[in-house]
Design a protein around this motif. Sequence first.
Motif, PDB file in Angstrom:
ATOM      1  N   ILE A 103     -82.595 -11.956 -71.252  1.00  0.00           N
ATOM      2  CA  ILE A 103     -82.541 -13.002 -71.077  1.00  0.00           C
ATOM      3  C   ILE A 103     -82.712 -13.564 -72.132  1.00  0.00           C
ATOM      4  N   ASP A 104     -82.196 -13.652 -73.408  1.00  0.00           N
ATOM      5  CA  ASP A 104     -81.037 -13.689 -74.581  1.00  0.00           C
ATOM      6  C   ASP A 104     -79.730 -13.147 -73.868  1.00  0.00           C
ATOM      7  N   LEU A 105     -79.913 -12.251 -73.872  1.00  0.00           N
ATOM      8  CA  LEU A 105     -78.579 -11.651 -73.572  1.00  0.00           C
ATOM      9  C   LEU A 105     -77.816 -12.167 -72.443  1.00  0.00           C
ATOM     10  N   ILE A 106     -78.019 -12.275 -71.581  1.00  0.00           N
ATOM     11  CA  ILE A 106     -77.702 -13.424 -70.768  1.00  0.00           C
ATOM     12  C   ILE A 106     -77.431 -14.300 -70.863  1.00  0.00           C
ATOM     13  N   LYS A 107     -77.624 -15.052 -72.418  1.00  0.00           N
ATOM     14  CA  LYS A 107     -77.427 -16.341 -72.658  1.00  0.00           C
ATOM     15  C   LYS A 107     -76.485 -15.662 -73.561  1.00  0.00           C
ATOM     16  N   THR A 108     -76.130 -15.160 -73.646  1.00  0.00           N
ATOM     17  CA  THR A 108     -74.659 -14.816 -75.037  1.00  0.00           C
ATOM     18  C   THR A 108     -73.608 -14.840 -73.787  1.00  0.00           C
ATOM     19  N   TYR A 109     -74.048 -14.614 -72.833  1.00  0.00           N
ATOM     20  CA  TYR A 109     -72.352 -14.320 -71.903  1.00  0.00           C
ATOM     21  C   TYR A 109     -72.298 -15.260 -71.840  1.00  0.00           C
ATOM     22  N   ILE A 220     -74.619  -5.718 -71.541  1.00  0.00           N
ATOM     23  CA  ILE A 220     -74.629  -5.389 -72.750  1.00  0.00           C
ATOM     24  C   ILE A 220     -76.154  -5.591 -73.415  1.00  0.00           C
ATOM     25  N   VAL A 221     -76.552  -5.442 -74.579  1.00  0.00           N
ATOM     26  CA  VAL A 221     -77.406  -5.356 -75.373  1.00  0.00           C
ATOM     27  C   VAL A 221     -77.394  -6.060 -76.653  1.00  0.00           C
ATOM     28  N   ARG A 222     -78.148  -6.834 -77.920  1.00  0.00           N
ATOM     29  CA  ARG A 222     -78.047  -7.103 -78.621  1.00  0.00           C
ATOM     30  C   ARG A 222     -79.832  -7.134 -78.729  1.00  0.00           C
ATOM     31  N   THR A 223     -79.678  -6.196 -79.892  1.00  0.00           N
ATOM     32  CA  THR A 223     -81.525  -6.206 -80.323  1.00  0.00           C
ATOM     33  C   THR A 223     -81.585  -6.617 -81.552  1.00  0.00           C
ATOM     34  N   THR A 224     -82.700  -7.778 -82.052  1.00  0.00           N
ATOM     35  CA  THR A 224     -83.219  -8.495 -83.517  1.00  0.00           C
ATOM     36  C   THR A 224     -83.920  -7.422 -84.094  1.00  0.00           C
ATOM     37  N   GLN A 225     -83.857  -6.237 -84.180  1.00  0.00           N
ATOM     38  CA  GLN A 225     -84.492  -5.269 -84.875  1.00  0.00           C
ATOM     39  C   GLN A 225     -83.482  -5.431 -86.371  1.00  0.00           C
ATOM     40  N   GLN A 226     -83.386  -3.851 -86.979  1.00  0.00           N
ATOM     41  CA  GLN A 226     -83.370  -3.718 -88.098  1.00  0.00           C
ATOM     42  C   GLN A 226     -81.763  -3.629 -87.933  1.00  0.00           C
ATOM     43  N   PRO A 227     -80.310  -3.857 -89.242  1.00  0.00           N
ATOM     44  CA  PRO A 227     -79.032  -4.130 -88.869  1.00  0.00           C
ATOM     45  C   PRO A 227     -79.047  -2.787 -88.768  1.00  0.00           C
TER      46      PRO A 227
END
Length: 238
Positions: A103-109, A220-227
């Motif tokens: 859902i977060d990724l779709i919002k990013t798009y 695409i994918v975005r993670t909020t884990q470790q950078p």
Amino acid sequence: MSTQALHPSPLATTLRVLAHLLDYPDAALRAQLPDMRAALHAQRTLGEARLAELDALFDQLLDAAGLDAEAAYVDLFDRGRGTALHLFEHVHGDSRDRGPAMIDLIKTYEEAGLHLASGELPDHLTVVLEYASTQPAGSAADFLREIAHILRNVFSALSRRQSTYAGVLVALLDLAGEPTKLVDVPSEPGLDETWSEPAAFGGCSSDGQRSPGEPQPVRIVRTTQQPQPGQSAHGAST
């Protein structure tokens, strides 16, 4: 996926060609291979060694019988976790975090003016690369660096299978300015034995990321884990 504004550049064209090379090799895609190869060579964004590796993949897809190319694609990308092109598979696996991440990724798009077509999944690498291709060159390269650790994992898994598709992942790492190196990829049972895509995410069948005869876009994918180069996944269709 539909887009509001694009930033045409040699990098954008290169990313789109690489995205298509990772797509399901149906008859429509195979018919475009000669034009895709010409466009890739014309951009001068990749070195001769990388272009030679990609030419080997072009030749393989052009020489293979249609059904053989499609069956090989399904066997390679849809029957194991290590080679999966769904980026969240590498980030979240089967956890419940995958749904909110989608859902977060779709919002990013959508914030970038991009909208997924019906049936498209946001975390497929082809979709992610399409998203990157709509961004300015510097932003696109930064984005590739964010997902470089996943690209390296998939590259290593493909290399273990001695697949010419590994050349696409190497090219992406080059564009990100990241080193190409093999990493340990654990042995695993086939995907068919251990996992099937939850129905809530749709788009995947027991035959693979695409339903037979039906395009399956994914982004695409975005993670909020470790950078560690973090991650994101974006995409769109015109």
